[in-house]
Design a protein around this motif. Structure first.
Motif, PDB file in Angstrom:
ATOM      1  N   ARG A 383      -8.884  45.084  52.364  1.00 39.13           N
ATOM      2  CA  ARG A 383      -9.556  46.372  52.140  1.00 39.13           C
ATOM      3  C   ARG A 383      -9.912  46.593  50.676  1.00 39.13           C
ATOM      4  NH1 ARG A 383      -9.479  49.015  56.848  1.00 39.13           N
ATOM      5  NH2 ARG A 383      -7.861  48.335  58.271  1.00 39.13           N
ATOM      6  N   ASP A 385     -11.799  49.825  49.847  1.00 40.00           N
ATOM      7  CA  ASP A 385     -12.182  51.228  49.665  1.00 40.00           C
ATOM      8  C   ASP A 385     -11.143  51.970  48.807  1.00 40.00           C
ATOM      9  OD1 ASP A 385     -12.888  53.884  49.894  1.00 40.00           O
ATOM     10  OD2 ASP A 385     -13.292  53.772  52.039  1.00 40.00           O
ATOM     11  N   ASP A 399     -14.088  50.517  54.995  1.00 36.61           N
ATOM     12  CA  ASP A 399     -14.527  49.116  54.961  1.00 36.61           C
ATOM     13  C   ASP A 399     -14.929  48.580  56.336  1.00 36.61           C
ATOM     14  OD1 ASP A 399     -14.108  48.625  52.137  1.00 36.61           O
ATOM     15  OD2 ASP A 399     -11.971  48.774  52.574  1.00 36.61           O
ATOM     16  N   LEU A 423     -16.101  40.783  52.607  1.00 35.82           N
ATOM     17  CA  LEU A 423     -15.185  41.194  53.683  1.00 35.82           C
ATOM     18  C   LEU A 423     -15.376  40.179  54.811  1.00 35.82           C
ATOM     19  CD1 LEU A 423     -15.751  45.075  54.018  1.00 35.82           C
ATOM     20  CD2 LEU A 423     -13.684  43.930  53.192  1.00 35.82           C
TER      21      LEU A 423
END
Ligand code: NOJ
Length: 531
Positions: A383, A385, A399, A423
């Motif tokens: 992650r 964010d 995310d 990601l």
């Protein structure tokens, strides 16, 4: 009759540059990647693209932490790449909106660095909100950051600066002339490069009131900001509306000034405000005739798949926007909220798309929505964010909706990048690539292509919207516009109704129109062409 401005009934496709397509293998999407794949967007049948930020940024908040609003971040390319992208868009007859982020800069912006070097009370600090604390160790007030934790950070000489978002996003002081002048320069900079308008980030946040007073309910506000906390939309809206930093009267003179700049160009420039306000009537203030052209309506981003609620949201929006002559906006997903498939389900998301594409106004599509992508499940270690970090993992962050697009092939990263995507893309998305869905008539992508073509053929400028069925015990609602009637069945039963029209498209292949009886499958929608 003169044609209405391009944006009044436009379909606008949101590109999140980091996750669209990576042309140089660094794992992050870039402007050249967008140029290379722009045909996909134009083939979909949309009228415009909105590019989320691609400006110079340390990227602590996905580029919404801007360090130089008039340059391109090297991860995304350079200004030449931007010009090439704009030219390709023009060649494909796509208008271009770019994001403008006026509530804050990045702490890496030269102004903030200068402010840190300067004295309390200096002109450099006056561009931001620097204040002494209530005591040497307590911030000036109890406001909280929308990403969790206090909205103030202390600097080495003891003063505190305000940041409604991450501590790397210091809020700008819109009472300051330098700030106003700099944003006007930025608007002109992008307009001179040929863009057709702007999406205004946190448009309701620029004017702050009572900056040294406590907000009486920081915990309520903190809950209202969390989509995982059960709360009615009404209650959430109220909590958000009472804060002294949102939707203050002072924002409107800024947009009146911006409007003058837009109108000084000899093409149709538009801006859409991101403004979470309450009660909904307040939204109309952003789109008065001398202000902005559109304001996002977020109702459908959070609405459940329920006929009553959907009817109310849509009906209210149409009426409210009608009072100021503005065109409504509709969005089912964006980069800040869970994707519509994950929120309401796969069939339901298709039904909503078909139903809302018939409405008057502009429909916004978030990249990947056309493929029917769900949110990706992510490991916490992936992650990025800031909301995840600032809440110590209590909020998982955004995310999951921002995972890169799957383009082609059988194995992740599906043509997004030749490197490691920022990601991870789920291997399970092999059936959801653009390549796989193209030509498969049962796919979400082909449904989007067909419905957007039908919209263009049948509905372009028709303003004659009427409800033909309001909510009742059936769970079905419908409306007529132009020469189509659009049905939405939110129930778990098939619904039958007499119809003398022709079947145009349905979100579920089981729906049919035979011997003047229209059968609509559960959780689905259908367009009927009226004779
Ligand atoms: C709204 C943007 O859509 C979001 O992504 C961002 O984190 C905040 N504004 C702060 O700029």
């Amino acid at each position: 009759m003169s044609k209405s401005p391009w944006w009044r009934n436009a379909v606008i496709y949101q590109i999140y540059p980091r996750s669209f397509s990576d042309s140089n293998g660094d794992g992050e999407g870039d402007l050249t990647g967008i140029t290379n794949h722009l045909n996909h967007v134009s083939d979909l049948g949309v009228d415009a693209i909105w590019l989320s930020p691609f400006y110079t940024s340390p990227n602590r908040d996905g580029g919404y932490d801007v360090a130089d609003p008039r340059d391109v971040d090297p991860r995304h390319g350079n200004l030449e790449d931007a010009k090439i992208l704009f030219a390709k868009a023009r060649a494909l007859d796509l208008k271009v909106l770019v994001d403008i982020v006026p509530n804050h800069f990045s702490s890496e912006h030269v102004w903030f660095k200068a402010a840190l070097q300067a004295q309390p009370g200096s002109p450099e600090r006056a561009r931001f909100h620097f204040y002494p604390g209530k005591t040497p160790t307590t911030p000036p007030n109890n406001w909280i950051s929308l990403f969790g934790g206090p909205a103030w950070t202390q600097v080495s000489d003891g003063q505190w600066y305000l940041h409604l978002f991450d501590s790397s996003q210091p809020d700008l002081n819109w009472q300051n002339e330098d700030v106003r002048a700099d944003f006007e320069k930025t608007l002109r900079f992008w307009l001179d490069l040929g863009v057709d308008g702007f999406r205004i980030d946190v448009a309701h946040g620029l004017a702050k009131e009572n900056i040294l007073e406590d907000h009486y309910d920081p915990q309520g506000l903190s809950n209202a900001l969390r989509l995982d906390v059960e709360m009615s939309a009404e209650a959430r809206g109220k909590l958000l509306a009472t804060v002294p930093f949102f939707d203050r009267d002072g924002v409107h003179e800024i947009y009146r000034q911006w409007r003058k700049i837009f109108d000084s160009y000899d093409r149709e420039i538009m801006a859409v405000a991101e403004a979470w306000v309450h009660p909904p009537e307040r939204a109309t203030r952003y789109v008065r005739p001398d202000e902005l052209q559109q304001v996002f309506n977020f109702d459908l981003l959070v609405a459940p798949f329920n006929d009553q609620i959907l009817y109310q949201c849509i009906d209210r929006t149409l009426k409210l926007m009608g009072t100021v002559g503005a065109s409504p906006t509709w969005a089912l997903s964006n980069h800040d909220t869970p994707r519509v498939v994950s929120r309401v389900g796969e069939n339901e998301s298709r039904a909503l798309a078909l139903f809302t594409f018939g409405l008057p106004g502009s429909s916004y599509i978030f990249q990947g929505q056309e493929l029917g992508l769900p949110d990706a499940e992510l490991e916490d270690c992936d992650r990025q964010d800031p909301a995840f970090f600032r809440t110590h993992g209590v909020q998982k962050g955004r995310d999951g909706a921002r995972v890169p697009l799957p383009w082609s092939g059988e194995a992740a990263p599906f043509g997004f990048s030749s490197g490691k995507p920022w990601l991870p893309i789920p291997q399970g998305w092999s059936s959801l690539t653009v390549e796989k869905e193209s030509g498969d008539l049962s796919s979400s992508l082909e449904m989007y292509r067909k419905i957007l073509a039908l919209r263009k053929e049948n509905l372009l400028d028709s303003a004659d919207f009427t409800w033909s069925r309001r909510p009742d015990e059936s769970g079905v609602i419908s409306y007529r516009r132009g020469n189509v009637e659009v049905f939405l069945n939110t129930s778990t039963q098939e619904f039958q109704v007499q119809s003398s029209g022709h079947f145009a498209i349905a979100s579920d292949p089981r729906s049919k129109l035979e011997l003047n009886i229209l059968s609509i499958a559960p959780s689905s929608s259908a367009w009927i062409a009226l004779s």
